[in-house]
Design an enzyme around this catalytic site. Structure first.
Site, PDB file in Angstrom:
ATOM      1  CG  ASP A 189      -6.445 -16.064  21.427  1.00  0.00           C
ATOM      2  OD1 ASP A 189      -5.932 -15.314  22.283  1.00  0.00           O
ATOM      3  OD2 ASP A 189      -6.027 -16.125  20.255  1.00  0.00           O
ATOM      4  CG  HIS A 244       3.073 -20.356  19.679  1.00  0.00           C
ATOM      5  ND1 HIS A 244       2.701 -19.656  18.541  1.00  0.00           N
ATOM      6  CD2 HIS A 244       2.630 -19.614  20.719  1.00  0.00           C
ATOM      7  CE1 HIS A 244       2.088 -18.532  18.906  1.00  0.00           C
ATOM      8  NE2 HIS A 244       2.040 -18.489  20.235  1.00  0.00           N
ATOM      9  CD  GLU A 295      -1.577 -12.269  20.652  1.00  0.00           C
ATOM     10  OE1 GLU A 295      -0.811 -11.625  19.895  1.00  0.00           O
ATOM     11  OE2 GLU A 295      -1.431 -13.480  20.856  1.00  0.00           O
ATOM     12  CD  GLU A 296      -1.362 -17.023  20.058  1.00  0.00           C
ATOM     13  OE1 GLU A 296      -0.681 -16.719  19.056  1.00  0.00           O
ATOM     14  OE2 GLU A 296      -0.869 -17.236  21.175  1.00  0.00           O
ATOM     15  NE  ARG A 301      14.023  -2.943  25.221  1.00  0.00           N
ATOM     16  CZ  ARG A 301      14.316  -1.978  24.349  1.00  0.00           C
ATOM     17  NH1 ARG A 301      13.331  -1.388  23.676  1.00  0.00           N
ATOM     18  NH2 ARG A 301      15.556  -1.587  24.147  1.00  0.00           N
TER      19      ARG A 301
HETATM   20 NI    NI Z   1       0.736 -15.182  23.487  1.00  0.00          NI
END
Ligand code: NI
Length: 404
Positions: free
Chosen positions: A90, A375, A148-149, A188
């Site tokens: 997205d 963003h 996801e956002e 990590r």
């Molecule tokens: Ni992202």
């Protein structure tokens, strides 16, 4: 908004396939996706492009998973384990400020986080694996995930069975990352990204004349004390060797000089790495708000939501990704272990179900003016990272499935 995508120029059949020869196609897919960005659960054109290419390549896949998601299945030449690869699809409600020829054609919507690149990398991986089943035993499931956002597509995809039949045993995923330069990988074990929680609070006081505060309950004074007191939760209640954030990002009340308003509204977010804090901030924030309101004779309404848990990487899979990344970036200094961020990701839901590793693929290139933060309306990344992403995924597949 366009309703169909342009025809792509690639002719993969003519290409002798090495991962690196995929680079021009990766760029073309990414730029096509970049021009037609779509918000969460509305990734129609994106899903169409994925479906069209997977069909063209003869790859088994299921569309419409959690609305706009797709799950592709690639089988190696012999049976074995099942590895999942996740890519989010997205875009964001941002007006693009770049002038590149491939800039967004959808007003007010932009791939400002690099998820267009994630889809291109996943497509490249699917294509490469489909052409080289002899290079792996077992099965790879590629999960193209919507939203996801927000509001979050991982949970509904899991609920729709994306990890089942065949059952995914481990999962990997990456984020193109402009906080790291091209040619580096951040990986990590343990906590990689933070839990994301949000709250909305309305303070109810009693309005009146600004010159006669004794006749009122001033919600501005109450909320100012709340904002200050909330800062003490992290500084006084959290072990200083652990990390957390409480941010009040919005505070609104009143409209003029001499009127004490009735109410104040605030919104905030909480971040932490350690799952032991689950439930802790919800409780402490409410205690602070309730105590201050009570001492002033105000009341409150609080809505608190736990959105995403922290992204926690499995030690073994993180080690596997690290060793592959070291080979791909060709120098161990290119692999950055200390790359934690208080940003959140719903990849965490997959990692709660099966062990896995989420990692950052460095994509900034300041010399090419490709280093704006995620963003940002001028966000863009160095597309040379796309080929590296495919190479890391493919090598992880070979190594993970060979080791089983
Ligand atoms: Ni992202």
């Amino acid at each position: 908004m366009v309703s169909t995508l342009p025809t792509l120029s690639h002719n993969l059949a003519a290409i002798r396939l090495d991962i690196r020869t995929l680079q021009p196609q990766l760029v073309e897919w990414r730029r096509t996706l970049h021009q037609y960005p779509e918000l969460g659960f509305r990734e129609k054109l994106t899903a169409e492009l994925i479906d069209r290419l997977l069909t063209e390549w003869g790859i088994e896949h299921q569309t419409g998973v959690a609305q706009t998601g797709t799950v592709a299945i690639l089988r190696g030449s012999s049976p074995g384990s099942v590895l999942g690869i996740r890519a989010d699809m997205d875009a964001l409600p941002i007006q693009e400020a770049n002038q590149a020829p491939y800039r967004s054609q959808h007003d007010g919507i932009m791939h400002a986080c690099g998820h267009d690149g994630h889809v291109a990398i996943a497509l490249g991986t699917a294509y490469y694996l489909s052409q080289h089943p002899e290079q792996f035993a077992g099965t790879v499931k590629i999960i193209f995930q919507p939203a996801e956002e927000g509001p979050g597509g991982a949970k509904p995809m899991i609920a729709a069975g994306a990890l089942k039949n065949p059952d995914v045993e481990a999962i990997i995923g990456l984020h193109l990352w402009n906080n790291l330069p091209l040619g580096t990988v951040g990986v990590r074990e343990g906590a990689m990204m933070a839990a994301v929680e949000i709250f909305d609070c309305t303070i109810h006081g009693k309005g009146g004349h600004g010159a006669m505060p004794h006749q009122t309950v001033d919600p501005i004074v109450v909320s100012a004390q709340i904002v200050s007191a909330l800062q003490a939760i992290v500084s006084r209640n959290v072990d200083p060797l652990k990390s957390a954030v409480v941010t009040v990002g919005s505070l609104h009340s009143g409209h003029t000089y001499n009127v004490i308003p009735h109410t104040a509204q605030m919104q905030g977010t909480v971040r932490y790495f350690d799952p032991e804090f689950e439930g802790f901030f919800r409780q402490r924030i409410e205690q602070v708000i309730a105590g201050i309101c009570q001492s002033h004779g105000a009341t409150y309404e609080l809505t608190y939501q736990e959105l995403y848990p922290p992204v926690i990487n499995d030690r073994q899979i993180a080690n596997l990704v690290r060793s592959v990344a070291e080979a791909v970036v060709e120098t161990p200094v290119g692999v950055v272990p200390e790359c934690q961020t208080m940003g959140g990701e719903d990849m965490s839901f997959f990692l709660q179900e099966v062990p896995g590793c989420y990692f950052f693929l460095g994509s900034a290139n300041a010399a090419k003016d490709l280093a704006y933060p995620h963003h940002h309306p001028r966000f863009d990344f160095d597309e040379a990272a796309l080929g590296m992403g495919v190479e890391i995924f493919v090598r992880c597949v070979e190594k993970f499935l060979a080791g089983k």
